[in-house]
Design a protein around this motif. Structure first.
Motif, PDB file in Angstrom:
ATOM      1  N   VAL A  72       0.871  -1.340  -0.157  1.00  0.00           N
ATOM      2  CA  VAL A  72       0.113   0.038   0.082  1.00  0.00           C
ATOM      3  C   VAL A  72       0.920   1.348   0.031  1.00  0.00           C
ATOM      4  O   VAL A  72       2.147   1.113   0.132  1.00  0.00           O
ATOM      5  CB  VAL A  72      -0.964  -0.020   1.570  1.00  0.00           C
ATOM      6  CG1 VAL A  72      -1.965  -1.180   1.236  1.00  0.00           C
ATOM      7  CG2 VAL A  72       0.152   0.007   2.527  1.00  0.00           C
ATOM      8  N   THR A  73       0.271   2.288  -0.316  1.00  0.00           N
ATOM      9  CA  THR A  73       1.179   3.750  -0.235  1.00  0.00           C
ATOM     10  C   THR A  73       1.535   3.775   1.132  1.00  0.00           C
ATOM     11  O   THR A  73       1.121   3.873   1.995  1.00  0.00           O
ATOM     12  CB  THR A  73       0.180   4.878  -0.710  1.00  0.00           C
ATOM     13  OG1 THR A  73       1.112   6.038  -0.542  1.00  0.00           O
ATOM     14  CG2 THR A  73      -0.933   5.101   0.260  1.00  0.00           C
ATOM     15  N   ILE A  74       2.913   4.072   1.035  1.00  0.00           N
ATOM     16  CA  ILE A  74       3.571   4.352   2.354  1.00  0.00           C
ATOM     17  C   ILE A  74       3.110   5.571   3.255  1.00  0.00           C
ATOM     18  O   ILE A  74       3.776   5.940   4.284  1.00  0.00           O
ATOM     19  CB  ILE A  74       4.989   3.922   2.365  1.00  0.00           C
ATOM     20  CG1 ILE A  74       5.923   4.948   1.521  1.00  0.00           C
ATOM     21  CG2 ILE A  74       5.417   2.462   1.955  1.00  0.00           C
ATOM     22  CD1 ILE A  74       7.033   4.757   1.573  1.00  0.00           C
ATOM     23  N   PHE A  75       2.694   6.333   2.360  1.00  0.00           N
ATOM     24  CA  PHE A  75       2.306   7.647   2.863  1.00  0.00           C
ATOM     25  C   PHE A  75       1.077   7.659   4.002  1.00  0.00           C
ATOM     26  O   PHE A  75       0.992   8.401   4.567  1.00  0.00           O
ATOM     27  CB  PHE A  75       1.770   8.644   1.351  1.00  0.00           C
ATOM     28  CG  PHE A  75       2.398  10.206   1.900  1.00  0.00           C
ATOM     29  CD1 PHE A  75       1.122  11.016   2.288  1.00  0.00           C
ATOM     30  CD2 PHE A  75       3.386  10.683   2.068  1.00  0.00           C
ATOM     31  CE1 PHE A  75       1.420  12.197   2.646  1.00  0.00           C
ATOM     32  CE2 PHE A  75       3.942  12.064   2.268  1.00  0.00           C
ATOM     33  CZ  PHE A  75       2.620  12.944   2.371  1.00  0.00           C
ATOM     34  N   ASN A  76       0.598   6.382   3.813  1.00  0.00           N
ATOM     35  CA  ASN A  76      -0.481   6.344   4.822  1.00  0.00           C
ATOM     36  C   ASN A  76      -0.041   6.133   6.292  1.00  0.00           C
ATOM     37  O   ASN A  76      -0.556   6.423   7.198  1.00  0.00           O
ATOM     38  CB  ASN A  76      -1.145   4.962   4.593  1.00  0.00           C
ATOM     39  CG  ASN A  76      -2.110   5.245   3.388  1.00  0.00           C
ATOM     40  OD1 ASN A  76      -2.499   6.418   2.976  1.00  0.00           O
ATOM     41  ND2 ASN A  76      -2.528   4.113   2.547  1.00  0.00           N
TER      42      ASN A  76
END
Length: 117
Positions: free
Chosen positions: A26-30
């Motif tokens: 998943v996007t690590i920005f989460n």
């Protein structure tokens, strides 16, 4: 489902270098932070390097000046560049993704780093 997959572990001689990679599903920005931990035989898991979403990286005293954590948001990946490796760096290295709310930690399966002549 969050999945973290580490790679790059190997057997290396003292003084050598390795680059570990962690790919997230998943996007690590989460996440509020991404980090690398390690666990040596007979020892507890310990943080090596922490990369917050905002702010400066944090390093264990034992690796300061030798290890560098970085991220590539476009590839949902985190890296650990390890230079001047020492036998005491031998351990299984784990990628960690941390979320403050709701509080949760996600872990990869680990990658073995062995420093030996």
């Amino acid at each position: 489902q969050v999945r973290l997959v580490e790679s790059g572990g190997d057997l290396v001689q003292p003084g050598g270098s390795l680059r570990l990679s962690c790919a997230a599903s998943v996007t690590i920005f989460n996440f509020n932070s991404m980090a690398w931990y390690r666990q040596a035989p007979g020892k507890q898991r310990e943080p090596v390097a922490i990369l917050p979403n905002t702010g400066s990286s944090i390093y264990a005293d034992s690796v300061k000046g030798r290890f560098t954590i970085s991220r590539d948001n476009t590839k949902n990946s985190v890296y650990l560049q390890m230079n001047s490796l020492k036998p005491e760096d031998t351990a299984i290295y784990y990628c960690n993704a941390h979320k403050n709310a709701p509080l949760n930690d996600y872990w990869g399966q680990g990658t073995q780093v062995t420093v030996s002549s």
